[in-house]
Write a protein that holds these residues in place. Structure first.
Motif, PDB file in Angstrom:
ATOM      1  N   ASN A  20     -16.322  31.076 -37.624  1.00  0.00           N
ATOM      2  CA  ASN A  20     -17.039  32.292 -36.729  1.00  0.00           C
ATOM      3  C   ASN A  20     -16.293  33.150 -36.943  1.00  0.00           C
ATOM      4  O   ASN A  20     -15.022  33.437 -36.532  1.00  0.00           O
ATOM      5  CB  ASN A  20     -17.288  31.632 -35.053  1.00  0.00           C
ATOM      6  CG  ASN A  20     -17.921  32.511 -34.522  1.00  0.00           C
ATOM      7  OD1 ASN A  20     -18.538  33.586 -34.819  1.00  0.00           O
ATOM      8  ND2 ASN A  20     -18.088  32.580 -32.800  1.00  0.00           N
ATOM      9  N   ASP A  21     -16.855  34.250 -37.124  1.00  0.00           N
ATOM     10  CA  ASP A  21     -16.182  35.595 -37.553  1.00  0.00           C
ATOM     11  C   ASP A  21     -17.150  36.752 -36.562  1.00  0.00           C
ATOM     12  O   ASP A  21     -17.325  37.913 -36.852  1.00  0.00           O
ATOM     13  CB  ASP A  21     -16.329  36.292 -38.833  1.00  0.00           C
ATOM     14  CG  ASP A  21     -17.564  36.523 -39.296  1.00  0.00           C
ATOM     15  OD1 ASP A  21     -18.698  36.014 -38.772  1.00  0.00           O
ATOM     16  OD2 ASP A  21     -17.675  36.725 -40.638  1.00  0.00           O
ATOM     17  N   GLU A  74     -16.466  26.098 -35.565  1.00  0.00           N
ATOM     18  CA  GLU A  74     -16.117  27.353 -34.747  1.00  0.00           C
ATOM     19  C   GLU A  74     -15.131  27.969 -35.641  1.00  0.00           C
ATOM     20  O   GLU A  74     -14.846  29.163 -35.419  1.00  0.00           O
ATOM     21  CB  GLU A  74     -15.624  26.832 -33.486  1.00  0.00           C
ATOM     22  CG  GLU A  74     -15.400  28.186 -32.573  1.00  0.00           C
ATOM     23  CD  GLU A  74     -16.536  28.831 -32.203  1.00  0.00           C
ATOM     24  OE1 GLU A  74     -16.817  30.361 -31.956  1.00  0.00           O
ATOM     25  OE2 GLU A  74     -17.760  28.270 -32.209  1.00  0.00           O
ATOM     26  N   ALA A  75     -14.218  27.335 -36.478  1.00  0.00           N
ATOM     27  CA  ALA A  75     -13.190  27.968 -37.246  1.00  0.00           C
ATOM     28  C   ALA A  75     -14.003  29.266 -38.478  1.00  0.00           C
ATOM     29  O   ALA A  75     -13.372  30.111 -38.682  1.00  0.00           O
ATOM     30  CB  ALA A  75     -12.482  27.089 -38.164  1.00  0.00           C
ATOM     31  N   GLN A 122      -7.621  30.166 -35.358  1.00  0.00           N
ATOM     32  CA  GLN A 122      -7.900  28.657 -34.923  1.00  0.00           C
ATOM     33  C   GLN A 122      -8.190  28.182 -33.441  1.00  0.00           C
ATOM     34  O   GLN A 122      -7.813  27.263 -32.926  1.00  0.00           O
ATOM     35  CB  GLN A 122      -6.908  27.757 -35.536  1.00  0.00           C
ATOM     36  CG  GLN A 122      -6.929  27.700 -37.014  1.00  0.00           C
ATOM     37  CD  GLN A 122      -5.684  26.867 -37.642  1.00  0.00           C
ATOM     38  OE1 GLN A 122      -4.931  26.257 -37.032  1.00  0.00           O
ATOM     39  NE2 GLN A 122      -5.967  26.319 -38.994  1.00  0.00           N
ATOM     40  N   LYS A 123      -8.433  29.324 -32.837  1.00  0.00           N
ATOM     41  CA  LYS A 123      -8.857  28.968 -31.316  1.00  0.00           C
ATOM     42  C   LYS A 123     -10.124  29.672 -30.768  1.00  0.00           C
ATOM     43  O   LYS A 123     -10.240  31.067 -31.448  1.00  0.00           O
ATOM     44  CB  LYS A 123      -7.654  29.239 -30.575  1.00  0.00           C
ATOM     45  CG  LYS A 123      -6.605  28.397 -30.469  1.00  0.00           C
ATOM     46  CD  LYS A 123      -5.488  28.964 -29.199  1.00  0.00           C
ATOM     47  CE  LYS A 123      -4.259  27.965 -29.518  1.00  0.00           C
ATOM     48  NZ  LYS A 123      -3.186  28.267 -28.263  1.00  0.00           N
ATOM     49  N   THR A 124     -10.808  29.212 -29.926  1.00  0.00           N
ATOM     50  CA  THR A 124     -11.955  29.947 -29.245  1.00  0.00           C
ATOM     51  C   THR A 124     -11.498  30.615 -28.218  1.00  0.00           C
ATOM     52  O   THR A 124     -10.951  29.714 -27.311  1.00  0.00           O
ATOM     53  CB  THR A 124     -13.136  28.812 -29.051  1.00  0.00           C
ATOM     54  OG1 THR A 124     -13.521  28.181 -30.188  1.00  0.00           O
ATOM     55  CG2 THR A 124     -14.365  29.707 -28.543  1.00  0.00           C
ATOM     56  N   ARG A 125     -11.670  31.785 -27.998  1.00  0.00           N
ATOM     57  CA  ARG A 125     -10.990  32.842 -26.956  1.00  0.00           C
ATOM     58  C   ARG A 125     -12.233  33.176 -26.199  1.00  0.00           C
ATOM     59  O   ARG A 125     -13.263  33.466 -26.632  1.00  0.00           O
ATOM     60  CB  ARG A 125     -10.186  33.654 -27.499  1.00  0.00           C
ATOM     61  CG  ARG A 125      -9.027  32.886 -28.365  1.00  0.00           C
ATOM     62  CD  ARG A 125      -8.215  33.932 -28.940  1.00  0.00           C
ATOM     63  NE  ARG A 125      -7.274  33.424 -29.856  1.00  0.00           N
ATOM     64  CZ  ARG A 125      -6.069  33.074 -29.524  1.00  0.00           C
ATOM     65  NH1 ARG A 125      -5.441  33.470 -28.241  1.00  0.00           N
ATOM     66  NH2 ARG A 125      -5.238  32.706 -30.465  1.00  0.00           N
ATOM     67  N   THR A 161     -17.123  36.001 -26.258  1.00  0.00           N
ATOM     68  CA  THR A 161     -16.365  34.792 -26.796  1.00  0.00           C
ATOM     69  C   THR A 161     -15.952  35.329 -28.307  1.00  0.00           C
ATOM     70  O   THR A 161     -16.964  35.727 -28.993  1.00  0.00           O
ATOM     71  CB  THR A 161     -17.264  33.426 -26.766  1.00  0.00           C
ATOM     72  OG1 THR A 161     -18.411  33.650 -27.373  1.00  0.00           O
ATOM     73  CG2 THR A 161     -17.219  33.068 -25.316  1.00  0.00           C
ATOM     74  N   SER A 190     -13.595  33.637 -32.247  1.00  0.00           N
ATOM     75  CA  SER A 190     -12.324  32.749 -32.670  1.00  0.00           C
ATOM     76  C   SER A 190     -11.291  33.887 -33.132  1.00  0.00           C
ATOM     77  O   SER A 190     -11.702  34.431 -34.068  1.00  0.00           O
ATOM     78  CB  SER A 190     -12.926  31.816 -33.650  1.00  0.00           C
ATOM     79  OG  SER A 190     -13.982  31.046 -32.898  1.00  0.00           O
ATOM     80  N   SER A 208      -8.312  39.693 -24.800  1.00  0.00           N
ATOM     81  CA  SER A 208      -8.408  38.076 -24.470  1.00  0.00           C
ATOM     82  C   SER A 208      -8.345  37.781 -23.096  1.00  0.00           C
ATOM     83  O   SER A 208      -7.640  38.452 -22.301  1.00  0.00           O
ATOM     84  CB  SER A 208      -7.466  37.265 -25.641  1.00  0.00           C
ATOM     85  OG  SER A 208      -6.031  37.555 -25.044  1.00  0.00           O
ATOM     86  N   TRP A 244      -7.834  40.955 -37.914  1.00  0.00           N
ATOM     87  CA  TRP A 244      -9.046  39.923 -37.887  1.00  0.00           C
ATOM     88  C   TRP A 244     -10.481  41.337 -38.101  1.00  0.00           C
ATOM     89  O   TRP A 244     -10.286  42.166 -37.857  1.00  0.00           O
ATOM     90  CB  TRP A 244      -9.396  39.640 -36.111  1.00  0.00           C
ATOM     91  CG  TRP A 244     -10.615  38.803 -36.126  1.00  0.00           C
ATOM     92  CD1 TRP A 244     -10.629  37.588 -36.238  1.00  0.00           C
ATOM     93  CD2 TRP A 244     -11.970  39.337 -35.609  1.00  0.00           C
ATOM     94  NE1 TRP A 244     -12.224  37.348 -36.016  1.00  0.00           N
ATOM     95  CE2 TRP A 244     -12.855  38.211 -35.656  1.00  0.00           C
ATOM     96  CE3 TRP A 244     -12.458  40.625 -35.710  1.00  0.00           C
ATOM     97  CZ2 TRP A 244     -14.116  38.396 -35.243  1.00  0.00           C
ATOM     98  CZ3 TRP A 244     -13.984  40.717 -35.051  1.00  0.00           C
ATOM     99  CH2 TRP A 244     -14.550  39.611 -34.917  1.00  0.00           C
TER     100      TRP A 244
END
Length: 340
Positions: A86-87, A83-84, A143-146, A138, A140, A161, A5
């Motif tokens: 969001n970096d 949200e996908a 494909q998940k907000t964490r 928080t 992403s 996480s 990432w």
């Protein structure tokens, strides 16, 4: 390592460009499934229930079924979610570190500073160290907000996480609410046992024994084939169960005995180690004592030889010399009394 990432950490108006790398890796022996009859490799195939054809992974979409209707979601649908895109790893709170429950923590990632200057990275790291706080964030990923935390380890920012609050189960075990009395002797023995095992944590000393034995088994089978004797490779395993009484009274007795036996075993191991170290130093001491006794014997023999030579030169025996010395001492003493 390959980055999983890339993006930036934001807290307030400060932006910290980073890349994320998996902080852990597996060490299990890689195995696959085979047919027990002929050893043929078992392969899984994705087949469509409608047409019966084998489907490549690139032609597979995901779907949700509510019992009556099915909604198909394509890759484009997932990518369209705001949200996908969001970096950012957004810092939302700085909390006391002891408020983070370890049960909520998940996978860890090392964060590498990017950009021309790592000053903002160093600033955030210093702020976490100086305040002794953990940053709740928080982000992403896949494909998940964490939910996650930022902390410092060996001068590196680590992203870890976390589970969401509704992902933690609530349990209530009746036995945990038992009011069974714990005696003073049991507490004392337990505290002594804890003290015997007390030490600093050294993770390098611990080994995954199962994986070591599995590798040993594989190597033995590669060498000996199916004729391998596992008892010869690992030895026979004894039965740990020894029967005995059951029930609450037996459990209390067994607990006390287990605590005492554990203490005796631990102390016995320390005595053996100390004895081994002491025997080495003791042997050195005994050797030094032996050499010292040899030296004293040599000195004594040298004195005897010297005394013999003196008596030989004077022509008198040692006993006579002693008598004459005593007589002269008596005469000098009588003279002193008369003068007094």
């Amino acid at each position: 390592m390959r980055a999983v990432w890339s993006g930036s950490i934001t807290f307030g108006l400060v932006n910290v460009p980073v890349k994320a790398y998996s902080a852990t890796k597996g060490h299990d022996v890689a195995l696959h499934q085979v047919h027990d009859a002929d050893g043929g490799r078992i392969r899984y195939q994705r087949r469509c229930e409608v047409c019966g054809k084998k489907v490549d992974y690139e032609h597979i979409d995901k779907a949700y079924e509510d019992g009556e209707q099915t909604v198909v979601l394509t890759d484009e649908d997932f990518e369209s979610l705001p949200e996908a895109q969001n970096d950012e790893i957004e810092v939302v709170q700085f909390v006391p570190s002891d408020q983070i429950d370890p049960i909520t923590l998940g996978k860890s990632y090392f964060l590498e500073p990017q950009g021309k200057s790592p000053k903002s990275y160093l600033l955030l790291r210093q702020a976490l160290e100086d305040t002794d706080r953990t940053a709740v964030v928080t982000f992403s990923l896949r494909q998940k907000t964490r939910l996650g935390v930022l902390r410092v380890q060996d001068r590196i920012l680590v992203l870890q996480s976390m589970r969401w609050a509704d992902e933690l189960r609530e349990v209530d075990f009746p036995a945990a609410r038992s009011r069974a009395k714990i005696g003073a002797k049991e507490k004392k023995l337990a505290a002594a046992l804890v003290d015997q095992f007390a030490s600093d944590f050294t993770p390098e000393e611990f080994v995954d024994t199962y994986q070591v034995e599995l590798r040993q088994l594989i190597d033995a089978k590669l060498e000996q084939g199916e004729a391998l004797d596992t008892e010869a490779t690992f030895g026979e395993r004894g039965d740990a169960s020894d029967g005995g009484d059951t029930g609450e009274d037996a459990e209390v007795i067994d607990l006390m005995q287990a605590l005492k036996s554990s203490l005796d075993k631990k102390r016995g191991g320390r005595r053996t180690a100390a004895k081994g170290a002491g025997s080495t130093s003791g042997s050195k001491t005994s050797r030094s004592k032996t050499s010292g006794s040899k030296t004293s014997r040599s000195k004594a023999s040298g004195t005897k030889k010297t005394g013999a030579k003196k008596s030989d030169s004077s022509g008198e025996k040692p006993a006579k010399s002693a008598k004459s010395g005593a007589a002269s001492g008596e005469k000098s003493g009588s003279r002193r009394r008369k003068s007094a």
